[in-house]
Every structure is written in C-alpha cells, then in structure tokens.
Motif scaffolding. Structure first.
Motif, PDB file in Angstrom:
ATOM      1  N   SER A  90     -61.804  11.140 -58.592  1.00  0.00           N
ATOM      2  CA  SER A  90     -61.044  10.357 -59.584  1.00  0.00           C
ATOM      3  C   SER A  90     -59.855  11.159 -60.080  1.00  0.00           C
ATOM      4  O   SER A  90     -59.868  12.394 -60.026  1.00  0.00           O
ATOM      5  N   MET A  91     -58.849  10.438 -60.514  1.00  0.00           N
ATOM      6  CA  MET A  91     -57.627  11.046 -61.085  1.00  0.00           C
ATOM      7  C   MET A  91     -57.205  10.134 -62.222  1.00  0.00           C
ATOM      8  O   MET A  91     -57.007   8.934 -62.011  1.00  0.00           O
ATOM      9  N   MET A  92     -57.093  10.680 -63.413  1.00  0.00           N
ATOM     10  CA  MET A  92     -56.711   9.815 -64.537  1.00  0.00           C
ATOM     11  C   MET A  92     -55.945  10.602 -65.599  1.00  0.00           C
ATOM     12  O   MET A  92     -56.278  11.756 -65.861  1.00  0.00           O
ATOM     13  N   THR A  93     -54.931   9.970 -66.176  1.00  0.00           N
ATOM     14  CA  THR A  93     -54.227  10.576 -67.308  1.00  0.00           C
ATOM     15  C   THR A  93     -54.304   9.616 -68.490  1.00  0.00           C
ATOM     16  O   THR A  93     -54.474   8.407 -68.302  1.00  0.00           O
ATOM     17  N   THR A  94     -54.211  10.152 -69.698  1.00  0.00           N
ATOM     18  CA  THR A  94     -54.319   9.276 -70.876  1.00  0.00           C
ATOM     19  C   THR A  94     -53.061   8.393 -70.934  1.00  0.00           C
ATOM     20  O   THR A  94     -51.961   8.852 -70.594  1.00  0.00           O
ATOM     21  N   ARG A  98     -48.778   8.972 -69.468  1.00  0.00           N
ATOM     22  CA  ARG A  98     -48.480   8.540 -68.090  1.00  0.00           C
ATOM     23  C   ARG A  98     -46.988   8.645 -67.808  1.00  0.00           C
ATOM     24  O   ARG A  98     -46.179   8.541 -68.733  1.00  0.00           O
ATOM     25  N   HIS A  99     -46.651   8.833 -66.551  1.00  0.00           N
ATOM     26  CA  HIS A  99     -45.258   8.938 -66.129  1.00  0.00           C
ATOM     27  C   HIS A  99     -44.594  10.180 -66.711  1.00  0.00           C
ATOM     28  O   HIS A  99     -43.389  10.205 -66.930  1.00  0.00           O
ATOM     29  N   CYS A 100     -45.390  11.210 -67.017  1.00  0.00           N
ATOM     30  CA  CYS A 100     -44.850  12.460 -67.573  1.00  0.00           C
ATOM     31  C   CYS A 100     -45.096  13.633 -66.631  1.00  0.00           C
ATOM     32  O   CYS A 100     -44.960  14.797 -67.006  1.00  0.00           O
ATOM     33  N   GLY A 101     -45.553  13.358 -65.413  1.00  0.00           N
ATOM     34  CA  GLY A 101     -45.776  14.437 -64.446  1.00  0.00           C
ATOM     35  C   GLY A 101     -47.162  15.071 -64.520  1.00  0.00           C
ATOM     36  O   GLY A 101     -47.428  16.062 -63.827  1.00  0.00           O
ATOM     37  N   VAL A 102     -48.059  14.520 -65.347  1.00  0.00           N
ATOM     38  CA  VAL A 102     -49.382  15.140 -65.507  1.00  0.00           C
ATOM     39  C   VAL A 102     -50.192  15.039 -64.203  1.00  0.00           C
ATOM     40  O   VAL A 102     -50.727  16.040 -63.705  1.00  0.00           O
ATOM     41  N   ALA A 103     -50.279  13.830 -63.620  1.00  0.00           N
ATOM     42  CA  ALA A 103     -51.066  13.669 -62.392  1.00  0.00           C
ATOM     43  C   ALA A 103     -50.454  14.488 -61.255  1.00  0.00           C
ATOM     44  O   ALA A 103     -51.183  15.073 -60.453  1.00  0.00           O
ATOM     45  N   SER A 104     -49.120  14.557 -61.208  1.00  0.00           N
ATOM     46  CA  SER A 104     -48.475  15.368 -60.154  1.00  0.00           C
ATOM     47  C   SER A 104     -48.888  16.827 -60.297  1.00  0.00           C
ATOM     48  O   SER A 104     -49.168  17.500 -59.292  1.00  0.00           O
ATOM     49  N   ALA A 105     -48.928  17.316 -61.531  1.00  0.00           N
ATOM     50  CA  ALA A 105     -49.308  18.721 -61.753  1.00  0.00           C
ATOM     51  C   ALA A 105     -50.779  18.943 -61.392  1.00  0.00           C
ATOM     52  O   ALA A 105     -51.140  19.969 -60.783  1.00  0.00           O
ATOM     53  N   GLU A 131     -56.982   0.329 -61.375  1.00  0.00           N
ATOM     54  CA  GLU A 131     -56.104  -0.057 -62.487  1.00  0.00           C
ATOM     55  C   GLU A 131     -54.615   0.168 -62.164  1.00  0.00           C
ATOM     56  O   GLU A 131     -53.788  -0.685 -62.431  1.00  0.00           O
ATOM     57  N   SER A 132     -54.296   1.314 -61.579  1.00  0.00           N
ATOM     58  CA  SER A 132     -52.876   1.674 -61.404  1.00  0.00           C
ATOM     59  C   SER A 132     -52.550   1.883 -59.937  1.00  0.00           C
ATOM     60  O   SER A 132     -52.122   2.966 -59.536  1.00  0.00           O
ATOM     61  N   LEU A 133     -52.730   0.854 -59.128  1.00  0.00           N
ATOM     62  CA  LEU A 133     -52.528   0.988 -57.681  1.00  0.00           C
ATOM     63  C   LEU A 133     -51.116   1.484 -57.341  1.00  0.00           C
ATOM     64  O   LEU A 133     -50.921   2.424 -56.588  1.00  0.00           O
ATOM     65  N   GLU A 137     -50.365   5.114 -55.638  1.00  0.00           N
ATOM     66  CA  GLU A 137     -49.807   5.256 -54.282  1.00  0.00           C
ATOM     67  C   GLU A 137     -48.448   5.960 -54.343  1.00  0.00           C
ATOM     68  O   GLU A 137     -48.082   6.699 -53.432  1.00  0.00           O
ATOM     69  N   HIS A 138     -47.724   5.747 -55.440  1.00  0.00           N
ATOM     70  CA  HIS A 138     -46.453   6.466 -55.633  1.00  0.00           C
ATOM     71  C   HIS A 138     -46.730   7.965 -55.770  1.00  0.00           C
ATOM     72  O   HIS A 138     -46.030   8.798 -55.197  1.00  0.00           O
ATOM     73  N   LEU A 139     -47.767   8.277 -56.511  1.00  0.00           N
ATOM     74  CA  LEU A 139     -48.163   9.685 -56.698  1.00  0.00           C
ATOM     75  C   LEU A 139     -48.503  10.332 -55.347  1.00  0.00           C
ATOM     76  O   LEU A 139     -48.043  11.442 -55.050  1.00  0.00           O
TER      77      LEU A 139
HETATM   78  C1  COA Z   1     -52.355   6.825 -61.394  1.00  0.00           C
HETATM   79  C2  COA Z   1     -52.154   7.803 -62.554  1.00  0.00           C
HETATM   80  C3  COA Z   1     -53.200   8.904 -62.426  1.00  0.00           C
HETATM   81  C4  COA Z   1     -50.734   8.427 -62.455  1.00  0.00           C
HETATM   82  O1  COA Z   1     -50.658   9.442 -63.465  1.00  0.00           O
HETATM   83  P1  COA Z   1     -49.270   9.935 -64.116  1.00  0.00           P
HETATM   84  O2  COA Z   1     -49.602  11.160 -64.905  1.00  0.00           O
HETATM   85  O3  COA Z   1     -48.604   8.817 -64.797  1.00  0.00           O
HETATM   86  O4  COA Z   1     -48.440  10.324 -62.805  1.00  0.00           O
HETATM   87  P2  COA Z   1     -47.095  11.177 -62.744  1.00  0.00           P
HETATM   88  O5  COA Z   1     -46.344  11.064 -64.040  1.00  0.00           O
HETATM   89  O6  COA Z   1     -47.392  12.548 -62.256  1.00  0.00           O
HETATM   90  O7  COA Z   1     -46.277  10.363 -61.649  1.00  0.00           O
HETATM   91  C5  COA Z   1     -46.541  10.519 -60.266  1.00  0.00           C
HETATM   92  C6  COA Z   1     -45.535   9.720 -59.465  1.00  0.00           C
HETATM   93  O8  COA Z   1     -45.848   8.308 -59.616  1.00  0.00           O
HETATM   94  C7  COA Z   1     -44.736   7.641 -60.234  1.00  0.00           C
HETATM   95  N1  COA Z   1     -45.308   6.677 -61.175  1.00  0.00           N
HETATM   96  C8  COA Z   1     -46.062   6.941 -62.254  1.00  0.00           C
HETATM   97  N2  COA Z   1     -46.379   5.805 -62.876  1.00  0.00           N
HETATM   98  C9  COA Z   1     -45.802   4.808 -62.165  1.00  0.00           C
HETATM   99  C10 COA Z   1     -45.752   3.400 -62.303  1.00  0.00           C
HETATM  100  N3  COA Z   1     -46.401   2.786 -63.299  1.00  0.00           N
HETATM  101  N4  COA Z   1     -45.091   2.689 -61.374  1.00  0.00           N
HETATM  102  C11 COA Z   1     -44.458   3.285 -60.346  1.00  0.00           C
HETATM  103  N5  COA Z   1     -44.455   4.637 -60.172  1.00  0.00           N
HETATM  104  C12 COA Z   1     -45.121   5.370 -61.072  1.00  0.00           C
HETATM  105  C13 COA Z   1     -43.922   8.722 -60.900  1.00  0.00           C
HETATM  106  O9  COA Z   1     -42.547   8.366 -61.016  1.00  0.00           O
HETATM  107  C14 COA Z   1     -44.111   9.897 -59.958  1.00  0.00           C
HETATM  108  O10 COA Z   1     -43.282   9.785 -58.811  1.00  0.00           O
HETATM  109  P3  COA Z   1     -42.028  10.782 -58.605  1.00  0.00           P
HETATM  110  O11 COA Z   1     -42.633  12.150 -58.474  1.00  0.00           O
HETATM  111  O12 COA Z   1     -41.402  10.285 -57.352  1.00  0.00           O
HETATM  112  O13 COA Z   1     -41.180  10.650 -59.835  1.00  0.00           O
HETATM  113  C15 COA Z   1     -52.252   7.074 -63.949  1.00  0.00           C
HETATM  114  O14 COA Z   1     -51.427   5.952 -63.933  1.00  0.00           O
HETATM  115  C16 COA Z   1     -53.663   6.662 -64.350  1.00  0.00           C
HETATM  116  O15 COA Z   1     -54.416   7.449 -64.926  1.00  0.00           O
HETATM  117  N6  COA Z   1     -54.086   5.404 -64.061  1.00  0.00           N
HETATM  118  C17 COA Z   1     -55.439   4.909 -64.373  1.00  0.00           C
HETATM  119  C18 COA Z   1     -56.503   5.501 -63.447  1.00  0.00           C
HETATM  120  C19 COA Z   1     -56.247   5.204 -61.966  1.00  0.00           C
HETATM  121  O16 COA Z   1     -55.996   4.076 -61.566  1.00  0.00           O
HETATM  122  N7  COA Z   1     -56.380   6.293 -61.145  1.00  0.00           N
HETATM  123  C20 COA Z   1     -56.125   6.220 -59.741  1.00  0.00           C
HETATM  124  C21 COA Z   1     -57.320   6.267 -58.838  1.00  0.00           C
HETATM  125  S1  COA Z   1     -58.732   7.161 -59.321  1.00  0.00           S
END
Ligand code: COA
Length: 326
Positions: A90-94, A98-105, A131-133, A137-139
């Motif tokens: 699993s991968m999740m950010t609060t 979101r969209h702050c680079g946390v999941a990328s890090a 929830e956040s397809l 997938e962008h990540l």
């Molecule tokens: C999926 C998830 C983990 C992404 O976390 P995040 O911390 O927002 O991700 P980041 O900020 O590191 O962004 C990663 C990339 O995705 C992009 N991104 C983030 N949110 C996006 C959105 N809503 N739509 C399109 N792109 C998005 C970012 O721009 C970034 O791409 P870039 O490096 O080209 O700029 C978060 O949305 C989440 O916790 N969702 C609920 C749980 C979930 O569905 N988990 C996935 C499967 S377990």
C-alpha cells in the motif's frame, strides 16, 4: 534519514522507517487488512515474508506511509543474487499533503531500500477501483516504472442475481463416472499427486486448489474427480480486501478435458447455487470472479454468461520497476 524540501505552504517532511511509537498514528494510512502487519515490522520476529514500512513525517506527525514485502525464501540466481521482488502492499498520503511530493519521496526511499537488500525489482498489483487511480499511475510513471499491464478481468455480482441467470439450469450435467466432492474430502494420495503436478509445472501455482488456502471457504470449495484422478476444481475464498464478497479464486479444468465437456460452466454453476443457499451469503452476499486476460476461453464465458448479471466490471493491473544495481 532523508529530508525533503518544503512544498509551498508546507513545512519540510522526512522519510524514516516505521518506529514502534508510530503504530497508532499510521494505522489509517493503509488498508485494514494490512494493519496487523505493521506490528510485525517493529518486532524482531523473523518471518518468511519480510515487511518494510517507511513513514513520511512533518512536524505535526505522519503524513504518508508505504508498505512493501519480500520473501526470504524466493530463489537465488546462479550469480548468488536474490531474484525476489519487493511487492508494494500500500501507498498512501494524508489528503492535506497530496500533490506535495510525499509519495514520490516514499517511492524513492523504498527503491533505495530494495537495492540495499539486493532485490531485483519492485512490483505492484492494484485494481482500477483504488481511490486515486489517476494519481497513482502518474506516480508510477514519474518514478520510472514500466507501463502498468492489465492482469485480471474482475466481475462483481450479487449472488441472488447470478444464481437466477437463465443459462444456469441449462448447464449439462457431466457423465456419471465423474464425481463432485468437497475439497475437505481430498484424499492424501490425490493431494500428493496434485502437489507433484504443481512442482512439475503442469498446474499453475496461482490456480492450484491450495492457492490462498488460509482464506479458503471449505464448505463451498469443490473438486471434481474420475476414479482417483482429480481433473478440475473451483475454490472460493474470503478475501480480506473485499469484505462483502466471496472471491471465486481458482477455477481449473485439466487442459486435456477442456474441449466441449462444459466442466468449467458446470463447476461455476454449482458454486453459484451453493453460495446462494449457504449461511455465508448473509456475511458475503456478493461474488467476485477473477479471470486472467490470458485465459481466452474463460474470458469468453465470462463476457457471455457472467457479465450481463454483474453489478460492476473492472480490472486488476500489475506494474514493475527494475532495481538497477551499479
Ligand atoms: C496515490 C497517492 C499515494 C499519491 O500521493 P501524493 O503524495 O499526492 O503523490 P506525489 O505528490 O508524490 O505525486 C506523484 C506524481 O503524481 C502526480 N499526481 C499527484 N496527484 C495527482 C492527481 N490527483 N492527478 C494527477 N496527477 C497527480 C504528481 O504531479 C506527481 O507527478 P510528477 O512527479 O510528474 O509531478 C495519493 O493520492 C493517495 O494517498 N491516494 C489514496 C490511496 C491510494 O489510492 N493509493 C494507491 C494505491 S495503494
């Protein structure tokens, strides 16, 4: 510890391994079925399946969590390197982060940990219902993963709808020399022969009657034999991920008997009827039928017979990131 620059309007965050004091605060950052695994990470217990959990935290507490596992038992290559993958659970950010680079890090730190452990690749399996397809997938894409591949067609239905499908009463009963039996009555010699078939590669491990055995619903899982030859089976499991549905886990018919015998539809119809009349129906009134995209005949059966009686059709996907070692 890795420190990350502050996104506009946010203080900096760090990424560190899960600590015992985090358990309560991070529980909401993973699926309920993975929460018990968090405790294993902080205990010194040596399990065959090792779990890694990395936490992103700001001054206010945890803002992200990634969990992954790898097997200590998987093969070692002739060069002495482990060929086991690191599977993301699993991968999740609060939401506020979101969209702050946390999941990328978190992803970057996980890949570094995978390399440190000598693992060859990272894998992830998810469904298009997460929830956040789009964001996920962008990540994957921006972290350099190979493009996700469709793996299974998933058909969700209410068992009351499926069991009243008009094709069910028309399914042909097999020749009386074949016998349907509860898998709990599998004989020792039959088990031994099936295990040998799996070891020889004649039965795919993922479709064996023993796959996910810990979640098996024994009263609703059946084998099909001729004499002492087990030629087909249908297993049903309680998946922790779909709490209101029974998963129709493994439908397998010996390849030599697949042409024109109708054993697959017979076993599926039998399972639907038993699910409908079982007390398990109260707890799990739905069914989830998974079909690999490589099983062309079964896919046709699903599209023609099951899909019209389903309340949802979606898919699971897999993706991979090779971990390149310098
Ligand atoms: C999926 C998830 C983990 C992404 O976390 P995040 O911390 O927002 O991700 P980041 O900020 O590191 O962004 C990663 C990339 O995705 C992009 N991104 C983030 N949110 C996006 C959105 N809503 N739509 C399109 N792109 C998005 C970012 O721009 C970034 O791409 P870039 O490096 O080209 O700029 C978060 O949305 C989440 O916790 N969702 C609920 C749980 C979930 O569905 N988990 C996935 C499967 S377990």
């Amino acid at each position: 510890m890795q420190r990350h620059p502050a996104p506009p309007g946010h203080p900096a965050f760090t990424v560190t391994p899960l600590a015992e004091g985090d358990l309560h605060a991070v529980a909401g950052l993973t699926f309920p079925s993975y929460r018990p695994l968090l405790e294993k990470v902080t205990s010194a217990e040596q399990a065959k399946e090792q779990v890694i959990a990395l936490v992103a935290r700001s001054a206010g507490g945890p803002v992200g969590l990634v969990m992954a596992s790898y097997s200590l038992l998987e093969s070692i290559s002739p060069a002495g390197k482990s060929t086991a993958p690191l599977n993301i659970l699993s991968m999740m950010t609060t939401p506020l982060w979101r969209h702050c680079g946390v999941a990328s890090a978190l992803m970057k730190a996980l890949a570094e940990e995978g390399k440190r452990l000598g693992l060859t690749c990272m894998n992830v399996r998810y469904t298009t219902k997460i929830e956040s397809l789009l964001a996920f997938e962008h990540l994957l894409l921006s972290a350099g993963w190979c493009a996700p591949q469709p793996s299974m067609q998933l058909s969700l239905f209410k068992i009351s709808d499926m069991a009243s499908a008009p094709w069910l009463p028309k399914v042909t009963a097999p020749n009386p020399e074949y016998e349907l039996f509860p898998l709990t009555e599998l004989r020792d010699e039959e088990r031994t022969r099936l295990m040998a078939g799996i070891a020889a590669g004649d039965i795919p491990e993922g479709l064996s009657p023993f796959a996910d055995e810990e979640h098996l619903v024994p009263e609703l899982s059946f084998g099909f034999r001729k004499g002492s030859d087990v030629v087909a089976w249908m297993t049903l499991i309680r998946s922790p991920f779909v709490p209101d549905a029974l998963c129709y886990r493994s439908l397998f018919v010996n390849p030599k008997l697949r042409m024109a015998n109708g054993f697959g539809p017979f076993l599926a119809a039998h399972a639907f009827r038993h699910h409908l009349t079982s007390p398990v129906k109260e707890e799990r009134p739905k069914g989830l039928f998974g079909t690999s995209y490589t099983a062309t005949k079964e896919l046709n059966f699903v599209r023609k017979r099951l899909a019209p009686h389903c309340c949802d059709l979606y898919e699971s996907r897999t993706a991979t990131l090779p971990l390149l070692h310098e």
